[in-house]
Design an enzyme around this catalytic site. Structure first.
Site, PDB file in Angstrom:
ATOM      1  N   LEU A 199       0.773  -1.205  -0.056  1.00  0.00           N
ATOM      2  CA  LEU A 199      -0.247   0.084  -0.025  1.00  0.00           C
ATOM      3  C   LEU A 199       0.996   1.395  -0.424  1.00  0.00           C
ATOM      4  O   LEU A 199       1.919   1.090   1.191  1.00  0.00           O
ATOM      5  CB  LEU A 199      -1.093   0.078   1.361  1.00  0.00           C
ATOM      6  CG  LEU A 199      -1.456  -0.687   1.176  1.00  0.00           C
ATOM      7  CD1 LEU A 199      -2.992  -1.150   2.584  1.00  0.00           C
ATOM      8  CD2 LEU A 199      -3.258  -1.118   0.334  1.00  0.00           C
ATOM      9  N   PRO A 200       1.044   1.822  -0.780  1.00  0.00           N
ATOM     10  CA  PRO A 200       2.263   2.477  -1.569  1.00  0.00           C
ATOM     11  C   PRO A 200       1.864   3.929  -0.430  1.00  0.00           C
ATOM     12  O   PRO A 200       2.589   4.832  -1.565  1.00  0.00           O
ATOM     13  CB  PRO A 200       2.504   2.817  -2.636  1.00  0.00           C
ATOM     14  CG  PRO A 200       1.166   2.603  -3.556  1.00  0.00           C
ATOM     15  CD  PRO A 200      -0.113   1.381  -2.517  1.00  0.00           C
ATOM     16  N   CYS A 201       1.835   3.603   0.357  1.00  0.00           N
ATOM     17  CA  CYS A 201       2.324   5.286   1.072  1.00  0.00           C
ATOM     18  C   CYS A 201       3.402   6.210   0.597  1.00  0.00           C
ATOM     19  O   CYS A 201       3.467   7.455   1.160  1.00  0.00           O
ATOM     20  CB  CYS A 201       2.431   5.087   3.185  1.00  0.00           C
ATOM     21  SG  CYS A 201       3.239   4.047   3.612  1.00  0.00           S
ATOM     22  N   HIS A 202       4.494   6.084   0.168  1.00  0.00           N
ATOM     23  CA  HIS A 202       5.743   6.410  -0.309  1.00  0.00           C
ATOM     24  C   HIS A 202       5.382   7.237  -1.126  1.00  0.00           C
ATOM     25  O   HIS A 202       5.464   8.156  -1.421  1.00  0.00           O
ATOM     26  CB  HIS A 202       6.848   5.631  -0.194  1.00  0.00           C
ATOM     27  CG  HIS A 202       6.131   4.783  -1.468  1.00  0.00           C
ATOM     28  ND1 HIS A 202       5.973   3.118  -1.283  1.00  0.00           N
ATOM     29  CD2 HIS A 202       6.621   4.835  -2.814  1.00  0.00           C
ATOM     30  CE1 HIS A 202       5.445   3.081  -2.177  1.00  0.00           C
ATOM     31  NE2 HIS A 202       6.069   3.991  -3.363  1.00  0.00           N
ATOM     32  N   ARG A 203       4.714   7.661  -1.781  1.00  0.00           N
ATOM     33  CA  ARG A 203       3.157   8.239  -2.528  1.00  0.00           C
ATOM     34  C   ARG A 203       3.073   9.111  -2.802  1.00  0.00           C
ATOM     35  O   ARG A 203       1.886  10.498  -3.504  1.00  0.00           O
ATOM     36  CB  ARG A 203       2.806   7.720  -3.704  1.00  0.00           C
ATOM     37  CG  ARG A 203       3.100   5.820  -4.735  1.00  0.00           C
ATOM     38  CD  ARG A 203       2.572   5.594  -5.322  1.00  0.00           C
ATOM     39  NE  ARG A 203       3.356   4.505  -5.739  1.00  0.00           N
ATOM     40  CZ  ARG A 203       3.020   3.163  -6.811  1.00  0.00           C
ATOM     41  NH1 ARG A 203       1.754   2.973  -6.844  1.00  0.00           N
ATOM     42  NH2 ARG A 203       3.910   2.391  -6.861  1.00  0.00           N
TER      43      ARG A 203
END
Length: 153
Positions: free
Chosen positions: A87-91
């Protein structure tokens, strides 16, 4: 712990949470790791991350607008993400293009992930999108990671 590689990082799943760059002894493919993680059990507001494609980012404000919370609450939500990278929270970045923090390993790991995904131009985000809900969570995860959504024959 079950581990797999994603670009510049390793992700490890201990049956509950994903960890970035853990000490790993048991390696598998990223596809198998994705299938082992109960992503559908995550906070539904985190699933909006799957609509932010590789090569793009969203802002805390746009994310807040999409899920109906304040930008500060988005920060807390991202920090509570049990499945970083998948779940790409780095985005999620600041409105001014600053990267902000990353509980999955710090800002340098966040920068490395965004560079790997082609989301940075001259150190700043290239493309900003507004997140939205997704219908098929598993397919969205596979697409987000650049993996095939079809079964091998």
């Amino acid at each position: 712990m079950l581990c797999a590689s994603y670009g510049p990082v390793a992700v490890g799943f201990d049956g509950e949470r994903l960890y970035v760059n853990p000490r790993c002894t048991s390696w598998t493919t990223l596809e198998r790791l994705v299938n082992a993680v109960p992503i559908e059990k995550a906070d539904k507001r985190l699933l909006y991350l799957l609509s932010v494609p590789r090569g793009a980012v969203t802002t805390y404000s746009l994310y807040a607008e999409a899920v109906g919370v304040s930008p500060r609450q988005v920060g807390r939500l991202m920090a509570s993400n049990p499945y970083p990278v998948l779940l790409p929270c780095h985005r999620v970045v600041y409105n001014n293009g600053g990267l902000g923090g990353y509980s999955g390993g710090g800002v340098e790991v966040k920068r490395a992930l965004l560079e790997y995904e082609g989301a940075l131009c001259g150190g700043k985000p290239c493309r900003i999108v507004k997140p939205h809900d997704v219908d098929d969570v598993v397919s969205a995860v596979m697409k987000s990671l650049g993996l095939s959504t079809t079964s091998p024959t």
